[in-house]
Motif scaffolding. Structure first.
Motif, short mmCIF file in Angstrom:
data_model
loop_
_atom_site.label_atom_id
_atom_site.label_comp_id
_atom_site.label_asym_id
_atom_site.label_seq_id
_atom_site.Cartn_x
_atom_site.Cartn_y
_atom_site.Cartn_z
N GLY A 58 11.94 47.94 -1.82
CA GLY A 58 11.09 49.10 -1.98
C GLY A 58 9.70 48.81 -1.42
O GLY A 58 9.52 47.85 -0.68
N GLU A 59 8.74 49.63 -1.80
CA GLU A 59 7.37 49.41 -1.38
C GLU A 59 6.92 48.05 -1.91
O GLU A 59 7.29 47.65 -3.02
N VAL A 60 6.12 47.35 -1.13
CA VAL A 60 5.72 45.98 -1.46
C VAL A 60 5.17 45.86 -2.88
O VAL A 60 5.61 45.01 -3.66
N ALA A 61 4.23 46.69 -3.25
CA ALA A 61 3.60 46.59 -4.58
C ALA A 61 4.62 46.83 -5.69
O ALA A 61 4.55 46.19 -6.75
N ARG A 62 5.56 47.72 -5.46
CA ARG A 62 6.57 48.03 -6.49
C ARG A 62 7.56 46.87 -6.65
O ARG A 62 7.94 46.53 -7.77
N VAL A 63 7.97 46.27 -5.54
CA VAL A 63 8.86 45.11 -5.61
C VAL A 63 8.13 43.95 -6.28
O VAL A 63 8.69 43.27 -7.15
N ASP A 64 6.88 43.73 -5.93
CA ASP A 64 6.10 42.67 -6.56
C ASP A 64 5.97 42.90 -8.07
O ASP A 64 6.03 41.95 -8.85
N ALA A 65 5.82 44.15 -8.48
CA ALA A 65 5.72 44.47 -9.91
C ALA A 65 7.05 44.17 -10.61
O ALA A 65 7.05 43.65 -11.74
N LEU A 66 8.17 44.47 -9.97
CA LEU A 66 9.47 44.17 -10.59
C LEU A 66 9.67 42.65 -10.69
O LEU A 66 10.12 42.15 -11.72
N VAL A 67 9.30 41.92 -9.65
CA VAL A 67 9.43 40.46 -9.68
C VAL A 67 8.55 39.89 -10.80
O VAL A 67 8.98 38.98 -11.53
N ALA A 68 7.36 40.41 -10.97
CA ALA A 68 6.48 39.96 -12.06
C ALA A 68 7.14 40.24 -13.41
O ALA A 68 7.11 39.40 -14.32
N TRP A 69 7.75 41.41 -13.55
CA TRP A 69 8.45 41.76 -14.80
C TRP A 69 9.62 40.80 -15.04
O TRP A 69 9.85 40.37 -16.18
N LEU A 70 10.35 40.43 -13.99
CA LEU A 70 11.49 39.52 -14.13
C LEU A 70 11.07 38.17 -14.71
O LEU A 70 11.88 37.51 -15.36
N SER A 71 9.84 37.76 -14.49
CA SER A 71 9.40 36.46 -14.99
C SER A 71 9.35 36.40 -16.51
O SER A 71 9.36 35.31 -17.09
N THR A 72 9.32 37.56 -17.15
CA THR A 72 9.36 37.64 -18.61
C THR A 72 10.68 38.24 -19.07
O THR A 72 11.31 37.75 -19.99
N GLY A 73 11.09 39.32 -18.41
CA GLY A 73 12.33 39.99 -18.76
C GLY A 73 12.23 40.77 -20.05
O GLY A 73 11.15 40.98 -20.59
N PRO A 74 13.37 41.18 -20.58
CA PRO A 74 13.41 42.00 -21.78
C PRO A 74 13.23 41.16 -23.05
O PRO A 74 13.25 39.92 -22.99
N PRO A 75 13.10 41.84 -24.20
CA PRO A 75 13.06 41.10 -25.47
C PRO A 75 14.32 40.23 -25.59
O PRO A 75 15.38 40.61 -25.12
N TYR A 76 14.18 39.11 -26.20
CA TYR A 76 15.26 38.14 -26.45
C TYR A 76 15.63 37.30 -25.23
O TYR A 76 16.37 36.34 -25.35
N ALA A 77 15.15 37.65 -24.06
CA ALA A 77 15.39 36.80 -22.88
C ALA A 77 14.37 35.68 -22.87
O ALA A 77 13.24 35.83 -23.35
N ILE A 78 14.78 34.55 -22.34
CA ILE A 78 13.86 33.43 -22.11
C ILE A 78 14.04 33.01 -20.66
O ILE A 78 15.03 32.38 -20.30
N VAL A 79 13.11 33.43 -19.83
CA VAL A 79 13.17 33.12 -18.40
C VAL A 79 12.49 31.77 -18.18
O VAL A 79 11.33 31.59 -18.53
N THR A 80 13.24 30.83 -17.60
CA THR A 80 12.69 29.50 -17.35
C THR A 80 12.29 29.30 -15.89
O THR A 80 11.44 28.46 -15.59
N ARG A 81 12.91 30.05 -15.00
CA ARG A 81 12.62 29.88 -13.57
C ARG A 81 13.18 31.08 -12.81
O ARG A 81 14.18 31.65 -13.18
N ILE A 82 12.51 31.42 -11.70
CA ILE A 82 13.03 32.42 -10.77
C ILE A 82 12.98 31.82 -9.37
O ILE A 82 11.93 31.35 -8.93
N ASP A 83 14.11 31.83 -8.70
CA ASP A 83 14.17 31.42 -7.29
C ASP A 83 14.12 32.69 -6.46
O ASP A 83 14.95 33.58 -6.63
N LEU A 84 13.15 32.78 -5.56
CA LEU A 84 12.96 33.97 -4.74
C LEU A 84 13.26 33.68 -3.28
O LEU A 84 12.88 32.63 -2.77
N LYS A 85 13.90 34.63 -2.64
CA LYS A 85 14.15 34.56 -1.21
C LYS A 85 13.83 35.93 -0.64
O LYS A 85 14.41 36.94 -1.04
N GLU A 86 12.88 35.97 0.29
CA GLU A 86 12.55 37.23 0.94
C GLU A 86 13.52 37.46 2.09
O GLU A 86 13.84 36.54 2.84
N GLU A 87 14.00 38.70 2.20
CA GLU A 87 14.94 39.08 3.25
C GLU A 87 14.36 40.24 4.04
O GLU A 87 13.40 40.88 3.62
#
Length: 94
Positions: free
Chosen positions: A50-79
């Motif tokens: 999607g638009e750069v800022a929107r994708v960046d916002a989703l990636v930032a959200w993924l670093s925390t995720g939903p309640p009860y999730a414990i995110v330890t790492r995210i591996d990112l690959k730009e395509e």
């Protein structure tokens, strides 16, 4: 409008916590397309575009995720963006 496409592998306690559904909802709120899928190794794979800022916002959200999730790492690959549109969908293992 500049577009971005990211493949993110999310590690941690990210299965059995509704991670895919919350990701779908957050992507819909942001207007980001793609898909999310549980992987056999316990990670969650997210392909989003999607638009750069929107994708960046989703990636930032993924670093925390939903309640009860414990995110330890995210591996990112730009395509290269493919022009994907429509809602982010939940994919199920075959």
């Amino acid at each position: 409008m500049s577009r971005k496409r990211i493949r993110a592998t999310v590690h941690g306690r990210v299965q059995r916590v509704a991670f895919r559904e919350y990701t779908r909802r957050e992507a819909a709120r942001l207007g980001v397309s793609g898909w999310v899928q549980n992987q056999a190794d316990g990670t969650v794979l997210v392909l989003c575009e999607g638009e750069v800022a929107r994708v960046d916002a989703l990636v930032a959200w993924l670093s925390t995720g939903p309640p009860y999730a414990i995110v330890t790492r995210i591996d990112l690959k730009e395509e290269e963006p493919q022009g994907t549109t429509g809602p982010l969908e939940i994919r199920y293992a075959s």
